[in-house]
Design a protein around this motif. Structure first.
Motif, PDB file in Angstrom:
ATOM      1  N   SER A  33       0.829  -1.197   0.012  1.00  0.00           N
ATOM      2  CA  SER A  33       0.040  -0.094   0.047  1.00  0.00           C
ATOM      3  C   SER A  33       0.838   1.415  -0.028  1.00  0.00           C
ATOM      4  N   SER A  34       2.121   1.176  -0.077  1.00  0.00           N
ATOM      5  CA  SER A  34       2.994   2.110   0.205  1.00  0.00           C
ATOM      6  C   SER A  34       2.937   2.773  -1.242  1.00  0.00           C
ATOM      7  N   ASN A  35       3.412   4.294  -1.405  1.00  0.00           N
ATOM      8  CA  ASN A  35       3.719   4.861  -2.413  1.00  0.00           C
ATOM      9  C   ASN A  35       4.825   4.241  -3.263  1.00  0.00           C
ATOM     10  N   ALA A  36       5.918   3.709  -2.748  1.00  0.00           N
ATOM     11  CA  ALA A  36       6.780   3.164  -3.382  1.00  0.00           C
ATOM     12  C   ALA A  36       6.280   1.978  -4.111  1.00  0.00           C
ATOM     13  N   ALA A  37       5.543   1.115  -3.501  1.00  0.00           N
ATOM     14  CA  ALA A  37       4.756   0.177  -4.430  1.00  0.00           C
ATOM     15  C   ALA A  37       4.081   0.287  -5.398  1.00  0.00           C
ATOM     16  N   GLU A  38       3.132   1.383  -5.275  1.00  0.00           N
ATOM     17  CA  GLU A  38       2.365   1.827  -6.465  1.00  0.00           C
ATOM     18  C   GLU A  38       3.215   2.271  -7.602  1.00  0.00           C
ATOM     19  N   ALA A  39       4.216   3.283  -7.334  1.00  0.00           N
ATOM     20  CA  ALA A  39       5.329   3.509  -8.204  1.00  0.00           C
ATOM     21  C   ALA A  39       5.983   2.349  -8.903  1.00  0.00           C
ATOM     22  N   PHE A  40       6.298   1.271  -8.044  1.00  0.00           N
ATOM     23  CA  PHE A  40       6.867   0.108  -8.646  1.00  0.00           C
ATOM     24  C   PHE A  40       6.025  -0.829  -9.511  1.00  0.00           C
ATOM     25  N   ARG A  41       4.625  -1.073  -9.109  1.00  0.00           N
ATOM     26  CA  ARG A  41       3.740  -1.507  -9.807  1.00  0.00           C
ATOM     27  C   ARG A  41       3.761  -0.614 -11.289  1.00  0.00           C
ATOM     28  N   ALA A  42       3.362   0.659 -11.494  1.00  0.00           N
ATOM     29  CA  ALA A  42       3.586   1.238 -12.662  1.00  0.00           C
ATOM     30  C   ALA A  42       4.643   1.099 -13.461  1.00  0.00           C
ATOM     31  N   ASP A  43       5.810   1.060 -12.905  1.00  0.00           N
ATOM     32  CA  ASP A  43       7.093   0.621 -13.813  1.00  0.00           C
ATOM     33  C   ASP A  43       7.260  -0.832 -14.185  1.00  0.00           C
ATOM     34  N   LEU A  44       6.585  -1.550 -13.379  1.00  0.00           N
ATOM     35  CA  LEU A  44       6.690  -2.979 -13.775  1.00  0.00           C
ATOM     36  C   LEU A  44       5.679  -3.174 -15.010  1.00  0.00           C
ATOM     37  N   VAL A  45       4.466  -2.616 -15.039  1.00  0.00           N
ATOM     38  CA  VAL A  45       3.504  -2.444 -16.077  1.00  0.00           C
ATOM     39  C   VAL A  45       4.210  -2.099 -17.314  1.00  0.00           C
ATOM     40  N   LYS A  46       4.776  -0.828 -17.233  1.00  0.00           N
ATOM     41  CA  LYS A  46       5.371  -0.157 -18.236  1.00  0.00           C
ATOM     42  C   LYS A  46       6.651  -0.869 -18.810  1.00  0.00           C
ATOM     43  N   SER A  47       7.338  -1.491 -17.944  1.00  0.00           N
ATOM     44  CA  SER A  47       8.595  -2.404 -18.524  1.00  0.00           C
ATOM     45  C   SER A  47       8.349  -3.464 -19.212  1.00  0.00           C
ATOM     46  N   THR A  48       7.012  -4.340 -18.578  1.00  0.00           N
ATOM     47  CA  THR A  48       6.987  -5.543 -19.408  1.00  0.00           C
ATOM     48  C   THR A  48       5.693  -5.287 -20.255  1.00  0.00           C
ATOM     49  N   SER A  49       5.303  -4.194 -20.630  1.00  0.00           N
ATOM     50  CA  SER A  49       3.983  -4.163 -21.380  1.00  0.00           C
ATOM     51  C   SER A  49       4.203  -4.779 -22.797  1.00  0.00           C
ATOM     52  N   GLN A  50       5.359  -4.485 -23.483  1.00  0.00           N
ATOM     53  CA  GLN A  50       5.572  -5.241 -24.651  1.00  0.00           C
ATOM     54  C   GLN A  50       5.615  -6.736 -24.699  1.00  0.00           C
ATOM     55  N   GLN A  51       6.184  -7.260 -23.735  1.00  0.00           N
ATOM     56  CA  GLN A  51       6.205  -8.766 -23.612  1.00  0.00           C
ATOM     57  C   GLN A  51       4.755  -9.195 -23.253  1.00  0.00           C
ATOM     58  N   GLU A  52       4.231  -8.581 -22.377  1.00  0.00           N
ATOM     59  CA  GLU A  52       2.798  -9.027 -22.421  1.00  0.00           C
ATOM     60  C   GLU A  52       1.969  -9.012 -23.501  1.00  0.00           C
ATOM     61  N   SER A  53       2.195  -7.856 -24.381  1.00  0.00           N
ATOM     62  CA  SER A  53       1.281  -7.713 -25.521  1.00  0.00           C
ATOM     63  C   SER A  53       1.483  -8.911 -26.430  1.00  0.00           C
ATOM     64  N   GLN A  54       2.937  -9.513 -26.645  1.00  0.00           N
ATOM     65  CA  GLN A  54       3.250 -10.516 -27.191  1.00  0.00           C
ATOM     66  C   GLN A  54       2.685 -11.880 -26.687  1.00  0.00           C
ATOM     67  N   VAL A  55       2.589 -11.909 -25.538  1.00  0.00           N
ATOM     68  CA  VAL A  55       2.190 -13.163 -25.026  1.00  0.00           C
ATOM     69  C   VAL A  55       0.483 -13.131 -25.071  1.00  0.00           C
ATOM     70  N   LEU A 160       6.298   5.013   5.938  1.00  0.00           N
ATOM     71  CA  LEU A 160       7.095   4.599   4.695  1.00  0.00           C
ATOM     72  C   LEU A 160       6.910   5.743   3.655  1.00  0.00           C
ATOM     73  N   ASN A 161       5.762   6.224   3.291  1.00  0.00           N
ATOM     74  CA  ASN A 161       5.425   7.235   2.493  1.00  0.00           C
ATOM     75  C   ASN A 161       6.176   8.259   2.802  1.00  0.00           C
ATOM     76  N   ALA A 162       6.293   8.859   4.145  1.00  0.00           N
ATOM     77  CA  ALA A 162       7.059   9.995   4.526  1.00  0.00           C
ATOM     78  C   ALA A 162       8.705  10.016   4.268  1.00  0.00           C
ATOM     79  N   GLN A 163       8.892   8.770   4.063  1.00  0.00           N
ATOM     80  CA  GLN A 163      10.520   8.560   3.636  1.00  0.00           C
ATOM     81  C   GLN A 163      10.917   8.871   2.383  1.00  0.00           C
TER      82      GLN A 163
END
Length: 164
Positions: A33-55, A160-163
């Motif tokens: 639920s942390s802001n870092a996790a939300e940013a990570f999920r967005a980066d994960l989707v962005k970085s694997t979107s091409q592979q996911e599209s191929q799949v 965590l978000n304050a850090q």
């Protein structure tokens, strides 16, 4: 024997209550639920979107091949059936291979994220322990019932978000 166990447990709980506060923490929820996790999920989707599209394309192709085969099965010769089956197995095998590679890549990225977050989480928990006279933290998943006032998950997320 049960009576002795209950008496011992009552003594332990009483002495633990004098030592400090017992609280619960949902570590997984705090990290996810942390802001870092939300940013990570967005980066994960962005970085694997091409592979996911191929799949997804391979999956669609395999389903179409299977559907077309079922529709035309009665019109095909045995040789054509074998050829279509071989083509389907090739496409489906590639789909499975790429899906597994994508899942492994995502799992590795998630593991790296969690390993990076763990020291931050430990630091936040340590600070809260020192500030709040906490002597016992119980994993939220281990508790059957938790009074909301002793759940520190929200406070951990806030810190965590304050850090960042």
């Amino acid at each position: 024997m049960l009576k002795n166990l209950l008496v011992s447990l009552a003594i332990f709980i009483t002495s633990a209550a004098h030592a400090g506060q017992a609280v619960v923490l949902d570590v997984q929820a705090a990290l996810q639920s942390s802001n870092a996790a939300e940013a990570f999920r967005a980066d994960l989707v962005k970085s694997t979107s091409q592979q996911e599209s191929q799949v997804r394309d391979l999956e669609t192709q395999a389903k179409k091949m299977q559907s077309d085969f079922e529709l035309n099965k009665g019109l095909l010769t045995q040789e054509q059936i074998q050829q279509k089956d071989l083509q389907f197995k090739k496409v489906y095998g590639e789909y499975q291979r790429q899906l597994q590679a994508l899942q492994q890549q995502r799992a590795a990225m998630e593991k790296e994220f969690l390993e990076g977050m763990r020291p931050k989480l430990d630091q936040v928990i340590k600070a809260l322990i020192d500030e709040g006279d906490i002597s016992l933290i119980i994993n939220r998943q281990s508790a059957i019932y938790v009074e909301p006032r002793i759940d520190i998950t929200g406070e951990i997320i806030k810190r965590l978000n304050a850090q960042e």
